[in-house]
Write an enzyme that holds these catalytic residues in place. Structure first.
Site, PDB file in Angstrom:
ATOM      1  CD1 TRP A 198       4.412   5.624  -2.381  1.00 40.61           C
ATOM      2  CD2 TRP A 198       3.084   7.092  -1.355  1.00 40.61           C
ATOM      3  NE1 TRP A 198       4.209   6.667  -3.252  1.00 40.61           N
ATOM      4  CE2 TRP A 198       3.406   7.578  -2.649  1.00 40.61           C
ATOM      5  CE3 TRP A 198       2.262   7.860  -0.528  1.00 40.61           C
ATOM      6  CZ2 TRP A 198       2.920   8.803  -3.131  1.00 40.61           C
ATOM      7  CZ3 TRP A 198       1.785   9.080  -1.007  1.00 40.61           C
ATOM      8  CH2 TRP A 198       2.111   9.539  -2.292  1.00 40.61           C
ATOM      9  CG  ASP A 199       2.645   2.925  -5.276  1.00 41.35           C
ATOM     10  OD1 ASP A 199       3.388   3.668  -4.613  1.00 41.35           O
ATOM     11  OD2 ASP A 199       2.813   2.697  -6.481  1.00 41.35           O
ATOM     12  CD  GLU A 214       9.687   9.369  -6.491  1.00 41.20           C
ATOM     13  OE1 GLU A 214       9.928   9.162  -7.693  1.00 41.20           O
ATOM     14  OE2 GLU A 214       9.374   8.467  -5.695  1.00 41.20           O
ATOM     15  CE  LYS A 251       7.775  10.331 -10.912  1.00 40.03           C
ATOM     16  NZ  LYS A 251       8.576   9.292 -10.236  1.00 40.03           N
ATOM     17  CD  GLN A 252       4.391  11.518  -7.097  1.00 38.37           C
ATOM     18  OE1 GLN A 252       5.435  11.168  -7.632  1.00 38.37           O
ATOM     19  NE2 GLN A 252       3.658  10.698  -6.368  1.00 38.37           N
TER      20      GLN A 252
END
Length: 762
Positions: free
Chosen positions: A355-356, A482, A592-593
């Protein structure tokens, strides 16, 4: 402005060498070659000697502990295509190596205006002979099949014979690290010989992948000045390798120039790869100087469109230029491929597309090179049928489910909890489609491809979610974070789905306005009832909100978990995914993000500013930023909330990720998503740029330490320039028009080139 990044070092350490291989790689969207040393590295020194063709892959086993229905047991993996980098020099009887004798000078540089990398060396041999060497490399934008090594050797205090051995190795292995889940676990050669030809001193070596059956040919030819006393190219059938050997006697101060032309051709693009390689070689050989000029012209045009300059912080500015250059090097340009998580710089994540591309890199291309953005979207349209098939495998009767990681359209994620379950990729791709149309007004694209993609992705949500008590719910999915998997009603996923459904309805309305709805609806089986269902689901979409904390929870169960003590976690335990079992992470509030914060950046209209600010402060405390996709998003939200100190800190951590190796793994390849995210942080964060349906909006502020900022962008066929300095900003129309501009002070309309809107920064 001269854009050059250079490193001087007497002798790179193990880690520095591998990192330099990434930083000084050469790529052009079709092929990429890591910056390994021509003469090689000492045995035992870590090096990833690789050359890659975008979209050239092998199908390899993906072992599963248990056989589960429709869980993938094989994957596509990017292949190390060939080793054409070898050039060994023997100088008056002494082999050249950086690790023998003495380095009097050693500098590597990346020239982002000329599109080349260079290594400058002055070497004193063990016997005291001093030689000046220059190795210049280029992956040509004008001739994408070409990788060129240009070597100059000059004896400084002696005369003697220089012997050259230049190698061409077709059977190469991929790099592996069994201790890192971001890399392949086993190193093996996936290639078998498929033919060879040596003619006119040129070696052509063909290979075929063992399972996927894809063919590739590499060709190598040399030019030397002065001409060699003897030269020959020999082929070793046992090794499926070729070597060019020559020697020439040089006087003191007399330079030798060796040019090594290397061409790549693959079956997916060129059909008969040997014929294509021979044609490519005929077109490039002996044209180095013309190709250098073409390279510089291509980059001059690129920088005119894409230059983003930070004034007052030279380190951040150079890092920004580096990031944008790498995005340009990495982007596929033919609709057959996309941008891998590591570009074409290394084997991290095995060359997979995530998806980046759509969420972090597409905004840069959409605003600066929309024609290239359309090519990237074209890749997703080409793989739409595979996405439909993937949806059926997962039990969905309608719609398209794009794979979490892929090369040619099939799912390549083995750990489905943090892979296939990230259904938000469907909404991410739909977001990119609608953002591209909004920025360009490309009606032909929406009719030919975009509307169909919006329809099929919207259909998927209707099969994933369901109505209950007047709300549309989406259960058992994984969001961007994640460290939290398989949850109900992930805020980001639901927000993406809501946007996807709305954009599908809007696309259908536009097609009707343009008089092409009937044919489109008949071809795809669209009914009014279906579109009404999309609208109802979007209106009823459940977006979690906690009354007590006044924030948007990441999902239904997130706030029920204990909070992970990040401060008490030893620094050597980060990233957490390499040190703790996934189930342990899933049971805690630890991110994580950016997840909900990312939703607030993309869909800020869905939450009030005070809710976004409380949410930002909450997630700040529990986010590790173990993903390079995180800091840039926190930077944008800090900008919008007016948090200057936080915005600057998050940007500084993000923009220098690869040049300073802040995540400790840039040796495996660049972080392309972070690079695009840094552009978003500057343009959408500090400049506050938003593209609206009827114009553009800016809400800028300059962080402490910066004296100015400037960049150009495109909107609906018009080119505009944004500049900020001395507490003021302006938006100027450069070409095209008219464009409406909304600023915090007023709304205005730029009618003709030279018109501008201006105001004071926050």
């Amino acid at each position: 402005m001269q854009r050059v990044y250079s490193v001087r070092s007497a002798q790179p350490t193990h880690d520095q060498l591998a990192l330099q291989e990434t930083v000084f790689h050469n790529a052009n969207g079709y092929l990429g070659v890591r910056g390994t040393l021509e003469e090689g590295a000492p045995r035992g020194m870590e090096t990833m000697r690789g050359a890659y063709v975008n979209g050239f892959y092998e199908t390899v086993p993906m072992k599963q502990a248990e056989r589960l229905t429709h869980v993938r047991e094989e994957k596509e993996s990017m292949i190390n295509a060939a080793d054409v980098q070898g050039v060994r020099l023997c100088l008056a009887g002494e082999p050249f190596s950086q690790w023998t004798g003495e380095l009097l000078h050693c500098e590597r540089l990346l020239d982002m205006d000329r599109g080349v990398t260079e290594r400058h060396v002055i070497w004193r041999s063990p016997q005291g002979r001093e030689t000046k060497l220059l190795f210049r490399r280029m992956a040509s934008f004008a001739e994408p099949s070409l990788f060129l090594i240009d070597c100059e050797v000059t004896p400084l205090n002696y005369a003697g014979e220089v012997e050259v051995e230049s190698t061409h190795l077709a059977l190469v292995k991929n790099y592996a690290n069994p201790n890192d889940p971001r890399l392949a676990g086993e190193s093996e050669c996936h290639l078998v010989p498929a033919g060879s030809l040596v003619e006119d001193g040129t070696s052509y070596l063909s290979v075929r992948t063992r399972v996927s059956g894809l063919s590739l040919t590499t060709g190598v030819r040399h030019a030397m000045e002065p001409p060699p006393q003897d030269a020959r190219t020999v082929y070793d059938s046992a090794a499926h390798a070729a070597a060019f050997r020559a020697s020439v006697a040089l006087e003191q101060g007399q330079p030798l120039r060796l040019q090594k032309y290397c061409v790549f051709s693959d079956e997916r693009r060129h059909g008969d790869t040997l014929t294509a390689a021979r044609q490519a070689m005929a077109g490039v050989f002996g044209r180095a100087e013309a190709l250098y000029r073409a390279q510089q012209e291509t980059l001059a045009a690129f920088w005119e469109s894409a230059d983003t300059t930070i004034l007052g912080d030279s380190d951040a500015n150079l890092s920004m230029q580096f990031n944008l250059y790498q995005l340009f090097q990495s982007a596929g340009r033919d609709g057959l491929c996309s941008i891998a998580a590591k570009g074409l710089s290394g084997e991290g994540y095995e060359g997979h597309y995530f998806w980046d591309t759509e969420m972090y890199m597409m905004p840069f291309f959409t605003l600066t090179m929309p024609q290239l953005a359309r090519k990237l979207l074209g890749y997703r349209y080409r793989t739409l049928e595979a996405a439909r098939e993937n949806a059926r495998l997962l039990g969905h009767l309608k719609g398209a489910l794009y794979p979490w990681r892929t090369i040619d359209g099939r799912e390549c994620s083995g750990y489905f909890l943090a892979g296939t379950a990230q259904y938000h990729i469907v909404g991410d791709i739909a977001y990119a489609v609608s953002a591209y149309y909004n920025a360009t007004g490309d009606r032909e694209y929406l009719i030919a491809e975009g509307a169909e993609m919006l329809l099929e992705t919207a259909r998927l949500w209707m099969g994933v979610g369901h109505m209950a008590q007047g709300r549309f719910l989406i259960n058992c999915v994984t969001g961007p974070d994640e460290y939290t998997c398989l949850v109900n009603n992930n805020y980001y996923t639901n927000a993406c789905a809501k946007n996807n459904l709305e954009q599908a309805v809007r696309a259908a309305q536009l097609l009707e306005e343009w008089g092409v709805y009937g044919e489109w609806a008949a071809r795809l089986g669209v009914t009014r009832e279906e579109l009404d269902g999309f609208a109802c689901a979007a209106e009823a979409m459940y977006l979690p909100y906690d009354e007590t904390l006044g924030i948007n929870p990441q999902d239904d169960s997130f706030l029920q978990k204990p909070v992970w003590d990040i401060a008490a976690t030893p620094r050597d335990k980060f990233p957490l995914l390499l040190n703790y079992h996934p189930l342990q992470l899933y049971r805690y509030q630890v991110c994580k993000q950016a997840d909900t914060v990312l939703a607030h950046v993309l869909f800020e209209e869905l939450a009030a500013k005070d809710v976004r600010e409380r949410s930002f402060r909450y997630y700040e405390k529990i986010t590790t930023h173990d993903s390079s996709l995180s800091n840039c998003i926190f930077c944008i939200e800090a900008c919008r909330l007016g948090l200057r100190r936080e915005a600057r800190a998050y940007f500084g951590d993000s923009v220098k990720t690869d040049l300073l190796n802040t995540h400790g793994n840039s040796k495996d390849g660049i972080h392309t998503a972070n690079m695009g995210g840094c552009y978003m942080a500057v343009v959408n964060g500090f400049a506050g740029l938003r593209l609206c349906a009827d114009g553009v909006k800016v809400d800028p502020f300059l962080p402490e330490g910066w004296t100015g900022l400037r960049f150009s962008f495109q909107y609906r066929g018009s080119r505009l320039r944004f500049e900020m300095a001395d507490g003021r900003y302006r938006v100027r129309l450069l070409a095209g028009g008219p464009v409406s501009v909304l600023t915090p002070e007023r709304a205005c309309r730029l009618e003709r080139p030279g018109d501008e809107a201006e105001g004071k920064t926050r």
